[in-house]
Design a protein around this motif. Structure first.
Motif, short mmCIF file in Angstrom:
data_model
loop_
_atom_site.label_atom_id
_atom_site.label_comp_id
_atom_site.label_asym_id
_atom_site.label_seq_id
_atom_site.Cartn_x
_atom_site.Cartn_y
_atom_site.Cartn_z
N GLU A 1 39.44 18.23 -95.26
CA GLU A 1 39.35 16.94 -94.61
C GLU A 1 38.80 17.06 -93.19
N THR A 2 39.16 18.14 -92.50
CA THR A 2 38.61 18.38 -91.17
C THR A 2 37.11 18.59 -91.26
N GLY A 3 36.65 19.33 -92.27
CA GLY A 3 35.22 19.55 -92.44
C GLY A 3 34.48 18.26 -92.76
N GLY B 1 31.43 16.02 -90.68
CA GLY B 1 30.16 15.74 -91.34
C GLY B 1 29.63 16.85 -92.22
N ALA B 2 30.46 17.81 -92.58
CA ALA B 2 30.00 18.92 -93.42
C ALA B 2 29.88 18.47 -94.87
N SER B 3 28.88 18.98 -95.57
CA SER B 3 28.68 18.69 -96.98
C SER B 3 29.69 19.48 -97.81
N ILE C 1 31.42 23.01 -96.80
CA ILE C 1 32.88 23.19 -96.76
C ILE C 1 33.28 24.37 -97.64
N TYR C 2 32.67 24.44 -98.81
CA TYR C 2 32.98 25.54 -99.74
C TYR C 2 32.63 26.88 -99.11
#
Length: 281
Positions: free
Chosen positions: A175-177, A181-183, A187-188
């Motif tokens: 959720e922080t990622g 704005g991370a895809s 995030i993975y």
């Protein structure tokens, strides 16, 4: 009353310790006998009474395995095939496991049940069609003839392990990622994957062991001496009239070393992956 409880508990602990001792001894004795037999001279291997400690120690069996039977080529072939298949399984398995654990999609239960059925499917049942397919596309006697099937057969189990491990990770990191704005792929790669190292090590050790010790596919798909792996190479040592037991023992000891090192180095990560992630559903 309290004294009786303590006495009963002490007896229970003693029984547990005795059981552990019996199990460890029964597992260790064959390994010990394998190692000492590989260090014996050929005439001493079948001696009666048996020699429990080689006298004198001899490394001739190891030298013969590498110089006369080409064990170094088998070792290189096994390493190439096993490492390549393990890397592919971890890469594809982590992506699939993360998607099944976190991304919204339909039919997750059906997919997981299908993977379970595939992982339980006996490999011998697909050998004939697999051989015909490899012959048709010209992959017999090649590294990819084993890398691709090994990846396919070990992928379902790796997905199960990694998916369950991903489910055990807290969602707050993702959720922080997303807030930043991370895809999902970012995030993975940057957030989830570093946290999933114990699960990756667990899947990697199981995959490496399964590929390293596989025999039937390696025997069927690669019958050229240039592409034979360790299990097949050791099985073909000698002739029907002359079986070099000492050389076989020596080659077997060398074959066990990579797995032993892998388990020893990553033992804590493997235990952590099994206890904190792989058993969660």
């Amino acid at each position: 009353m309290e004294r009786k409880k303590k006495t009963g508990f002490a007896r229970y602990i003693n029984l547990v310790n005795l059981g552990v001792f019996v199990v460890v001894t029964s597992v260790s004795l064959p390994i010990y006998w394998l190692v000492i037999s590989s260090l014996k001279q050929p005439v001493a291997i079948g001696a009666s009474p048996p020699q429990y400690i080689p006298s004198p120690f001899s490394f001739a069996n190891y030298q013969q395995a590498f110089s006369q039977y080409g064990f170094s080529q088998y070792f290189i072939n096994s390493m190439i095939v096993t490492v390549a298949a393990t890397i592919l399984v971890l890469g594809l398995g982590s992506l699939a496991g993360y998607g099944l654990a976190r991304l919204p999609m339909r039919g997750k239960t059906t997919i997981m049940l299908t993977l379970l059925v595939i992982s339980l499917f006996p490999g011998i049942a697909v050998i004939p069609p697999l051989y015909l397919m490899m012959r048709t596309i010209g992959w017999l006697n090649s590294y990819q003839a084993l890398i691709v099937p090994y990846t396919a057969f070990n992928l379902p189990f790796a997905i199960w392990i990694l998916r369950n491990y991903f489910l055990g990770l807290p969602k707050e990191m993702e959720e922080t990622g997303r807030i930043d704005g991370a895809s999902p792929l970012r995030i993975y790669w940057s957030i989830i994957l570093p946290q999933a190292l114990p699960g990756l090590f667990t899947a990697g050790v199981f995959t490496f062991t399964a590929c390293w010790t596989e025999f039937l596919m390696a025997l069927t798909l690669n019958n050229s001496n240039s592409f034979r792996t360790i299990p097949v190479g050791i099985a073909l040592f000698g002739t029907p009239f002359n079986i070099p037991y000492g050389t076989i023992f020596a080659a077997s000891v060398v074959a066990v070393v990579p797995i032993g090192i892998l388990v020893f180095v990553f033992r804590k990560s493997v235990v952590s992956g099994l206890t904190s992630g792989a058993v969660k559903g």
